[in-house]
Design a protein around this motif. Structure first.
Motif, PDB file in Angstrom:
ATOM      1  N   ASP A 163       0.698  -1.069   0.145  1.00 22.07           N
ATOM      2  CA  ASP A 163      -0.088  -0.421   0.205  1.00 22.07           C
ATOM      3  C   ASP A 163       0.678   1.081   0.070  1.00 22.07           C
ATOM      4  O   ASP A 163       1.619   1.857   0.967  1.00 22.07           O
ATOM      5  N   PRO A 164       1.610   1.600  -1.055  1.00 21.23           N
ATOM      6  CA  PRO A 164       2.569   3.105  -1.156  1.00 21.23           C
ATOM      7  C   PRO A 164       1.659   4.469  -0.320  1.00 21.23           C
ATOM      8  O   PRO A 164       2.957   4.903   0.442  1.00 21.23           O
ATOM      9  N   TYR A 165       0.548   3.886  -0.520  1.00 22.77           N
ATOM     10  CA  TYR A 165       0.006   5.871   0.447  1.00 22.77           C
ATOM     11  C   TYR A 165       0.298   5.688   1.587  1.00 22.77           C
ATOM     12  O   TYR A 165       0.841   5.847   2.640  1.00 22.77           O
ATOM     13  N   LEU A 166      -0.294   4.719   2.536  1.00 26.15           N
ATOM     14  CA  LEU A 166       0.227   3.786   3.486  1.00 26.15           C
ATOM     15  C   LEU A 166       1.557   4.015   4.129  1.00 26.15           C
ATOM     16  O   LEU A 166       1.978   4.595   4.739  1.00 26.15           O
ATOM     17  N   SER A 167       2.811   3.403   3.121  1.00 29.32           N
ATOM     18  CA  SER A 167       4.216   3.402   4.022  1.00 29.32           C
ATOM     19  C   SER A 167       4.190   4.987   3.440  1.00 29.32           C
ATOM     20  O   SER A 167       5.579   5.153   3.878  1.00 29.32           O
ATOM     21  N   PHE A 168       3.744   5.763   2.730  1.00 24.35           N
ATOM     22  CA  PHE A 168       4.524   6.976   2.304  1.00 24.35           C
ATOM     23  C   PHE A 168       4.054   7.738   3.779  1.00 24.35           C
ATOM     24  O   PHE A 168       5.186   8.094   4.506  1.00 24.35           O
TER      25      PHE A 168
ATOM     26  N   HIS B 265     -12.109   5.907  15.827  1.00 28.57           N
ATOM     27  CA  HIS B 265     -10.968   5.711  14.858  1.00 28.57           C
ATOM     28  C   HIS B 265     -11.923   6.528  13.666  1.00 28.57           C
ATOM     29  O   HIS B 265     -12.441   6.025  12.574  1.00 28.57           O
ATOM     30  N   THR B 266     -13.135   6.602  14.272  1.00 29.08           N
ATOM     31  CA  THR B 266     -13.801   8.148  13.520  1.00 29.08           C
ATOM     32  C   THR B 266     -13.299   9.234  13.376  1.00 29.08           C
ATOM     33  O   THR B 266     -12.539  10.044  13.465  1.00 29.08           O
TER      34      THR B 266
ATOM     35  N   PHE C 288      -4.193  11.702   6.327  1.00 27.38           N
ATOM     36  CA  PHE C 288      -4.362  10.628   7.269  1.00 27.38           C
ATOM     37  C   PHE C 288      -4.193   9.011   6.043  1.00 27.38           C
ATOM     38  O   PHE C 288      -4.983   8.872   4.983  1.00 27.38           O
ATOM     39  N   ALA C 289      -3.870   7.795   6.661  1.00 25.56           N
ATOM     40  CA  ALA C 289      -4.163   6.991   5.783  1.00 25.56           C
ATOM     41  C   ALA C 289      -4.527   5.528   6.367  1.00 25.56           C
ATOM     42  O   ALA C 289      -3.512   5.466   7.395  1.00 25.56           O
ATOM     43  N   PHE C 290      -5.312   4.600   5.769  1.00 21.19           N
ATOM     44  CA  PHE C 290      -5.751   4.290   6.619  1.00 21.19           C
ATOM     45  C   PHE C 290      -5.098   2.800   7.044  1.00 21.19           C
ATOM     46  O   PHE C 290      -4.859   2.392   5.400  1.00 21.19           O
ATOM     47  N   ASN C 291      -4.752   2.585   7.798  1.00 17.89           N
ATOM     48  CA  ASN C 291      -4.175   1.191   7.644  1.00 17.89           C
ATOM     49  C   ASN C 291      -4.193  -0.298   8.491  1.00 17.89           C
ATOM     50  O   ASN C 291      -3.834  -0.961   8.591  1.00 17.89           O
TER      51      ASN C 291
ATOM     52  N   GLY D 122      -6.837  -0.559  10.733  1.00 19.05           N
ATOM     53  CA  GLY D 122      -6.908  -0.833  11.634  1.00 19.05           C
ATOM     54  C   GLY D 122      -7.398   0.882  12.406  1.00 19.05           C
ATOM     55  O   GLY D 122      -8.272   0.622  13.060  1.00 19.05           O
ATOM     56  N   GLY D 123      -6.367   1.697  12.122  1.00 17.02           N
ATOM     57  CA  GLY D 123      -7.140   3.123  12.491  1.00 17.02           C
ATOM     58  C   GLY D 123      -6.504   3.833  11.382  1.00 17.02           C
ATOM     59  O   GLY D 123      -5.726   3.904  10.255  1.00 17.02           O
ATOM     60  N   TRP D 124      -5.790   5.005  11.983  1.00 19.04           N
ATOM     61  CA  TRP D 124      -5.233   6.372  10.771  1.00 19.04           C
ATOM     62  C   TRP D 124      -3.922   6.260  11.100  1.00 19.04           C
ATOM     63  O   TRP D 124      -3.292   6.297  12.655  1.00 19.04           O
ATOM     64  N   THR D 125      -2.776   5.893  10.016  1.00 23.99           N
ATOM     65  CA  THR D 125      -1.603   6.288  10.484  1.00 23.99           C
ATOM     66  C   THR D 125      -1.168   8.032   9.401  1.00 23.99           C
ATOM     67  O   THR D 125      -2.026   8.373   8.193  1.00 23.99           O
ATOM     68  N   LYS D 126      -0.603   8.940  10.582  1.00 24.07           N
ATOM     69  CA  LYS D 126      -0.822  10.396   9.759  1.00 24.07           C
ATOM     70  C   LYS D 126       0.487  10.693   8.755  1.00 24.07           C
ATOM     71  O   LYS D 126       1.757   9.892   8.495  1.00 24.07           O
ATOM     72  N   LEU D 127       0.267  10.661   7.714  1.00 22.44           N
ATOM     73  CA  LEU D 127       1.164  10.975   7.090  1.00 22.44           C
ATOM     74  C   LEU D 127       1.224  12.897   7.315  1.00 22.44           C
ATOM     75  O   LEU D 127       0.621  14.186   7.431  1.00 22.44           O
ATOM     76  N   HIS D 128       2.891  12.964   7.536  1.00 18.29           N
ATOM     77  CA  HIS D 128       3.439  14.048   8.085  1.00 18.29           C
ATOM     78  C   HIS D 128       3.438  14.911   7.492  1.00 18.29           C
ATOM     79  O   HIS D 128       3.663  15.222   6.020  1.00 18.29           O
ATOM     80  N   GLN D 129       2.664  16.360   7.823  1.00 22.48           N
ATOM     81  CA  GLN D 129       2.775  18.052   6.780  1.00 22.48           C
ATOM     82  C   GLN D 129       3.755  18.726   6.896  1.00 22.48           C
ATOM     83  O   GLN D 129       3.535  19.348   6.935  1.00 22.48           O
ATOM     84  N   VAL D 130       4.357  17.786   5.641  1.00 27.36           N
ATOM     85  CA  VAL D 130       5.937  19.080   5.411  1.00 27.36           C
ATOM     86  C   VAL D 130       6.195  20.113   5.127  1.00 27.36           C
ATOM     87  O   VAL D 130       7.285  21.085   4.766  1.00 27.36           O
ATOM     88  N   GLY D 131       5.041  20.559   3.603  1.00 22.92           N
ATOM     89  CA  GLY D 131       4.943  21.251   3.261  1.00 22.92           C
ATOM     90  C   GLY D 131       4.547  22.617   4.023  1.00 22.92           C
ATOM     91  O   GLY D 131       4.282  22.916   5.379  1.00 22.92           O
ATOM     92  N   GLY D 132       4.640  24.383   3.352  1.00 20.53           N
ATOM     93  CA  GLY D 132       4.758  25.436   4.615  1.00 20.53           C
ATOM     94  C   GLY D 132       3.275  25.911   4.214  1.00 20.53           C
ATOM     95  O   GLY D 132       2.555  24.954   3.182  1.00 20.53           O
TER      96      GLY D 132
END
Lengths: 336, 336, 336
Positions: B76-81, B244-245, C183-186, C188-198
């Motif tokens: 899952d590339p988006y999750l890995s990203f 998880h909502t 966030f990416a759904f993993n 079971g829950g949500w993995t944060k996509l750290h926001q590195v833009g400005g």
């Protein structure tokens, strides 16, 4: 600690039970412990009443016979419960005086009984009345007036030239007196109309967290006595809100709209600019009021959800509703 | 500096390329430089993949042959990203300790590894856990509990009696625990029902900037583990949100509504008070949920824009939709 | 004090009256005193003009003969009034220098003419330009750039990596650069996509109280020159807003939406994510834009309120609108 007898006296209630029994908190009718006060407003929940273990229940006369625990007989149990709740408030009481970390301009007048919290900032010419509380990290701009017994929660921004009547409560992170959205188009962009009006808020107003009330463009924005505003409401410049009107969360009132007294505006409703809503109007949640309302009553416009498939089909039909109406008219003509 | 080999190990990816190649940031597939990591989640963008100059691309097995640069093969590339993004976070790391300008009550318990920023204010009885960060100018009210590794961004207001589970993040200018909107009409105006409940927020929750979560009237407002809330959401008193909502920006949840787990609530949607939404319900943007939803699925209600002329004509017809339906019924009867 | 002669010179107006007459404020045409300036933009209000007691009135040539007091003849009275309003601004002028209670990192560069207010916090690597004002209790995160003559009102949170162009104004309690909702759904829950833009905000922008502008996920969120945003707007990550676009209060722009230049977005309107709105589009209040708009013009979708009984009947019919359309089609077929 408060006793049932003292509570009955304060509320003007008839007590059925031991006046010396202590009460130390509030509970719901389902979960109140034997030291908590509860209430029954809706006779439909009588089964909960019959099973309650509360210290006492505020009930109307009609429910007296069904109450298995001490009862406080009142006319309006919910109102009496609200009155009683003041005795059980959990918020800490502020200490009078100016916290050493606060920055108070020497030209501000702070009543001796007022409390200015840590890192609060009070500018020149501000008046803070007796018993008023300005909590941590809030800011009050030049010349503003904070009435007696007002309570300003943390991180509130009050601009210059704002007046709050006595006993008004402003919750966290509100902004009162920010510039209204006034600009003239100059051909290439926008020229700001500097907003030189103020904000006048009456007595006994309560404003929820994150609400913004803009200052007037020329004259003042005005919020009447006893108005209650929920969280994240936007009140634009030169709006006038009549006494005792209640507005639910996320509603927006556009510039120069005039709302009457004793109105009930639902959550996320929108009121267009430069219109008038008369007294005693109720607006349902998420409705758009785009023209003046001159008759008291209840008004709404929002569509409620449907399953996605029905929603999508109906929306597609809505796009052609005018056409559909014309086709019906044509059918009517041909069937004449 | 991170290498592709180390990234592959951390993400459990198969590396196609030089494990010693350094990576120093993230990029989009169109603009990533030769030191940045990117990803391809949607095969429709394969043409971008074929032209990318990234240091490496996270791709699924199916795209392996089209990648002109080093690849990290994952499911899952988006999750890995998202997982990889943690290595490139640009936010400064907080220094443990209490800043000299912070005002911390001697009755507060602050873990040694916690960080209390400049001009923050922490009241009596507060507990701040290991590694927790309270940033500049935020305020934590009496008796609240900030869990281990929580991060409170600046200008946040946390009232008294609020509990945050571990690793929860609160963004700038949120208000947690402000009074719910509870008032009883007393014939002439509004009597406040003092809000004596608290707020309980679970572990791994993230709350966006400017969101407000009200304290409960009697019992607590509850937000479950792993809930993600976007900006400017209003959560009223006694709302319960299941684990998880995810709720998008500007949504509003009225008092005592109960939202299930794994729901997806769209932007600016409104949920009425005292209703229940079951698990796994998706609500589309700007929709109104005015009654309980008992079946998982997707629901919507908002009309999308049309040109002003069509919009105005259709709106005018909507005002008479009931009449139109009656006229159709009449035509049907006469054609029988 | 300003005189009419000086005002006429500044505005390029023809003065009809005494150039030495002083003017000390602004008023509406109905209530301006004899020392206040007012304007008449709409000839429909000529009766007010004929009764005004203002010191002077900004009017177009066509109204010259109806003005009973001194007149300033201009082409666009409202624009000239906006220009004049700058002379009567009531907000206090900030004092240059860093207030002793402010916490400024030694690695920040503050121009000598800039003003850093009480309890403001400025992190490492920040640049504050000439004449810029950061008011009480605002926070500027690491590496952000505050352009010359910017004005940041109190309790604003600016995260790290935000750039403001010159003369930009940010009102109270805004949050600029908070994390986007990524966030990416993993499973079971949500993995944060750290926001590195400005966030990059242009010159001469004004942002109203309580508005939130999220930082980009990977690349920047961008607000063009001369954009004006009202209060409580949500601008999500990677949104791009074109120059001189005006957005009214409580609007929400979802992630990666691209809004053109010179657009007018109404109050509480919603723009879906990943769509484009071309230049010179007007969106009416509370409308939902769920797909791209490629033609300039005016668009709307919100239904206006009706009385509750009609509203309820029409809503019930809407639920079956697709069915109604099918029934009409059937009638048409049978009448062929």
């Amino acid at each position: 600690m408060l006793t049932l007898g003292e509570l009955a006296r304060q509320l003007g209630a008839e007590l059925v039970g031991d006046p010396d029994q202590p009460v130390d908190g509030l509970g719901t009718i389902q979960s109140a412990t034997d030291s908590q006060l509860t209430f029954l407003a809706n006779p439909r929940y009588r089964s909960f009443l019959e099973q309650t273990r509360a210290a006492a229940v505020l009930i109307p006369e009609s429910q007296r016979e069904f109450c298995p625990v001490p009862a406080l007989i009142v006319k309006d149990p919910y109102l009496s419960f609200a009155q009683a709740s003041a005795f059980f408030e959990t918020a800490p009481v502020a200490t009078p005086g100016v916290h050493p970390s606060a920055v108070v301009d020497p030209q501000a007048r702070i009543a001796d009984s007022a409390s200015i919290g840590p890192n609060a900032v009070v500018d020149a010419g501000v008046t803070v009345g007796e018993g008023a509380v300005i909590m941590a990290n809030s800011v009050v701009g030049a010349g503003s007036v904070i009435g007696d017994q007002c309570k300003i929660w943390p991180n509130v921004t009050i601009y210059h030239g704002v007046t709050l009547g006595p006993r008004t409560i402003i919750h966290g992170n509100c902004v009162i007196g920010g510039d209204g959205f006034g600009f003239a188009f100059n051909g290439g962009g926008w020229t700001k109309l500097h907003q030189v009006g103020g904000v006048v808020i009456g007595a006994d107003v309560e404003i929820g967290a994150g609400t913004t009330v803009d200052r007037g463009a020329i004259e003042d924005t005005v919020i009447g006595d006893g108005v209650i505003l929920d969280n994240q409401i936007q009140v634009a410049h030169n709006v006038v809100i009549g006494n005792h009107t209640a507005i639910a969360g996320k509603a927006g009132i556009a510039g120069s709209a005039k709302i009457g007294a004793y109105c009930l505006i639902g959550g996320a409703a929108g009121i267009a600019g430069h219109i008038e809503v008369c007294d005693k109007v109720q607006i349902l949640a998420m409705s758009l009021v785009s023209s003046s309302i001159k008759e008291p009553g209840t008004y709404g416009s929002a569509l409620p959800v449907d399953t996605q498939s029905r929603y999508r089909r109906n929306v597609a039909r809505f796009r052609n509703l005018d056409d559909l109406a014309r086709r019906v008219r044509k059918l009517e003509r041909s069937s004449d």
